[in-house]
Design a protein around this motif. Structure first.
Motif, PDB file in Angstrom:
ATOM      1  N   MET A   1     -45.669 -13.260  16.317  1.00  0.00           N
ATOM      2  CA  MET A   1     -45.934 -14.717  15.401  1.00  0.00           C
ATOM      3  C   MET A   1     -47.387 -14.415  15.079  1.00  0.00           C
ATOM      4  SD  MET A   1     -43.481 -17.468  16.753  1.00  0.00           S
ATOM      5  CE  MET A   1     -43.165 -17.074  18.406  1.00  0.00           C
ATOM      6  N   GLU A   2     -47.602 -15.114  13.992  1.00  0.00           N
ATOM      7  CA  GLU A   2     -48.798 -14.903  13.334  1.00  0.00           C
ATOM      8  C   GLU A   2     -49.367 -16.174  13.307  1.00  0.00           C
ATOM      9  OE1 GLU A   2     -47.802 -15.249   8.379  1.00  0.00           O
ATOM     10  OE2 GLU A   2     -47.144 -13.514   9.647  1.00  0.00           O
ATOM     11  N   GLU A   3     -50.956 -16.412  13.109  1.00  0.00           N
ATOM     12  CA  GLU A   3     -51.762 -17.532  13.197  1.00  0.00           C
ATOM     13  C   GLU A   3     -51.835 -18.002  11.693  1.00  0.00           C
ATOM     14  OE1 GLU A   3     -53.300 -19.103  15.473  1.00  0.00           O
ATOM     15  OE2 GLU A   3     -52.234 -18.130  16.891  1.00  0.00           O
ATOM     16  N   SER A   4     -51.879 -19.070  11.401  1.00  0.00           N
ATOM     17  CA  SER A   4     -51.931 -19.669  10.194  1.00  0.00           C
ATOM     18  C   SER A   4     -53.464 -19.927   9.836  1.00  0.00           C
ATOM     19  CB  SER A   4     -51.512 -21.101   9.936  1.00  0.00           C
ATOM     20  OG  SER A   4     -51.971 -21.838   8.811  1.00  0.00           O
ATOM     21  N   LYS A   8     -52.182 -25.018   8.887  1.00  0.00           N
ATOM     22  CA  LYS A   8     -50.977 -25.917   8.618  1.00  0.00           C
ATOM     23  C   LYS A   8     -50.054 -25.294   9.893  1.00  0.00           C
ATOM     24  CE  LYS A   8     -51.131 -25.421   3.841  1.00  0.00           C
ATOM     25  NZ  LYS A   8     -50.218 -24.761   2.514  1.00  0.00           N
ATOM     26  N   PRO A   9     -49.568 -26.635  10.315  1.00  0.00           N
ATOM     27  CA  PRO A   9     -48.372 -25.959  11.163  1.00  0.00           C
ATOM     28  C   PRO A   9     -47.286 -24.856  10.729  1.00  0.00           C
ATOM     29  CG  PRO A   9     -48.222 -28.340  10.911  1.00  0.00           C
ATOM     30  CD  PRO A   9     -49.183 -27.815  10.062  1.00  0.00           C
ATOM     31  N   ILE A  10     -46.871 -23.997  11.562  1.00  0.00           N
ATOM     32  CA  ILE A  10     -45.847 -23.097  10.878  1.00  0.00           C
ATOM     33  C   ILE A  10     -44.498 -23.352  11.483  1.00  0.00           C
ATOM     34  CG2 ILE A  10     -45.439 -20.612  10.560  1.00  0.00           C
ATOM     35  CD1 ILE A  10     -48.348 -19.927  11.314  1.00  0.00           C
ATOM     36  N   ILE A  11     -43.507 -23.389  10.795  1.00  0.00           N
ATOM     37  CA  ILE A  11     -42.223 -23.286  11.483  1.00  0.00           C
ATOM     38  C   ILE A  11     -41.472 -21.976  11.151  1.00  0.00           C
ATOM     39  CG2 ILE A  11     -39.747 -24.361  11.135  1.00  0.00           C
ATOM     40  CD1 ILE A  11     -40.899 -26.827  10.325  1.00  0.00           C
ATOM     41  N   LYS A  37     -43.802 -29.003   1.318  1.00  0.00           N
ATOM     42  CA  LYS A  37     -44.464 -27.708   1.011  1.00  0.00           C
ATOM     43  C   LYS A  37     -45.600 -27.348   0.977  1.00  0.00           C
ATOM     44  CE  LYS A  37     -43.458 -24.832  -3.359  1.00  0.00           C
ATOM     45  NZ  LYS A  37     -42.761 -24.877  -4.471  1.00  0.00           N
ATOM     46  N   ASN A  38     -46.501 -28.222   0.660  1.00  0.00           N
ATOM     47  CA  ASN A  38     -47.917 -27.953   1.036  1.00  0.00           C
ATOM     48  C   ASN A  38     -48.597 -28.070   2.372  1.00  0.00           C
ATOM     49  OD1 ASN A  38     -48.309 -26.832  -1.634  1.00  0.00           O
ATOM     50  ND2 ASN A  38     -48.383 -28.955  -2.505  1.00  0.00           N
ATOM     51  N   LYS A  39     -47.843 -28.849   3.332  1.00  0.00           N
ATOM     52  CA  LYS A  39     -48.338 -29.131   4.401  1.00  0.00           C
ATOM     53  C   LYS A  39     -47.881 -28.355   5.674  1.00  0.00           C
ATOM     54  CE  LYS A  39     -48.016 -33.922   2.939  1.00  0.00           C
ATOM     55  NZ  LYS A  39     -47.298 -35.221   3.136  1.00  0.00           N
ATOM     56  N   ILE A  40     -46.917 -27.568   5.522  1.00  0.00           N
ATOM     57  CA  ILE A  40     -46.304 -26.767   6.573  1.00  0.00           C
ATOM     58  C   ILE A  40     -46.236 -25.009   5.865  1.00  0.00           C
ATOM     59  CG2 ILE A  40     -45.422 -28.486   7.901  1.00  0.00           C
ATOM     60  CD1 ILE A  40     -42.717 -27.358   6.834  1.00  0.00           C
ATOM     61  N   GLU A  41     -45.987 -24.274   6.643  1.00  0.00           N
ATOM     62  CA  GLU A  41     -45.757 -23.024   6.230  1.00  0.00           C
ATOM     63  C   GLU A  41     -44.429 -22.577   7.052  1.00  0.00           C
ATOM     64  OE1 GLU A  41     -48.558 -19.695   7.001  1.00  0.00           O
ATOM     65  OE2 GLU A  41     -50.146 -20.997   6.475  1.00  0.00           O
TER      66      GLU A  41
END
Length: 82
Positions: A1-4, A8-11, A37-41
């Motif tokens: 898994m990748e880092e943001s 932002k938190p990533i789901i 939409k602009n708060k998480i990935e």
């Protein structure tokens, strides 16, 4: 898994065969409901052998594994209340 790169938190949601079959529309619903939409990935991940809990998601960087049925609670506790 990748880092943001943007903090932002990533789901991550599982893209394995069982999860794809059982994936509902809840993630899209909550993204729209809470304007995330602009708060998480949101990223796909390979099968993680948790098929009995399908569809499986992972919240990063909190390292929380959960099923789609717990998505609303996870979003409220770990994304909206931060």
């Amino acid at each position: 898994m990748e880092e943001s790169n943007n903090g932002k938190p990533i789901i991550f949601w599982c893209n394995g065969a069982n999860c794809r079959k059982k994936k509902g529309k809840l993630l899209d619903f909550y993204v729209k409901k809470y304007n995330l939409k602009n708060k998480i990935e949101i990223e796909k991940m390979d099968c993680n052998n948790r098929c009995q809990q399908a569809p499986v998601l992972h919240l990063h960087p909190e390292d929380i594994w959960f099923s789609e049925k717990d998505l609303g609670t996870i979003i409220k506790r770990n994304i909206l209340n931060k």
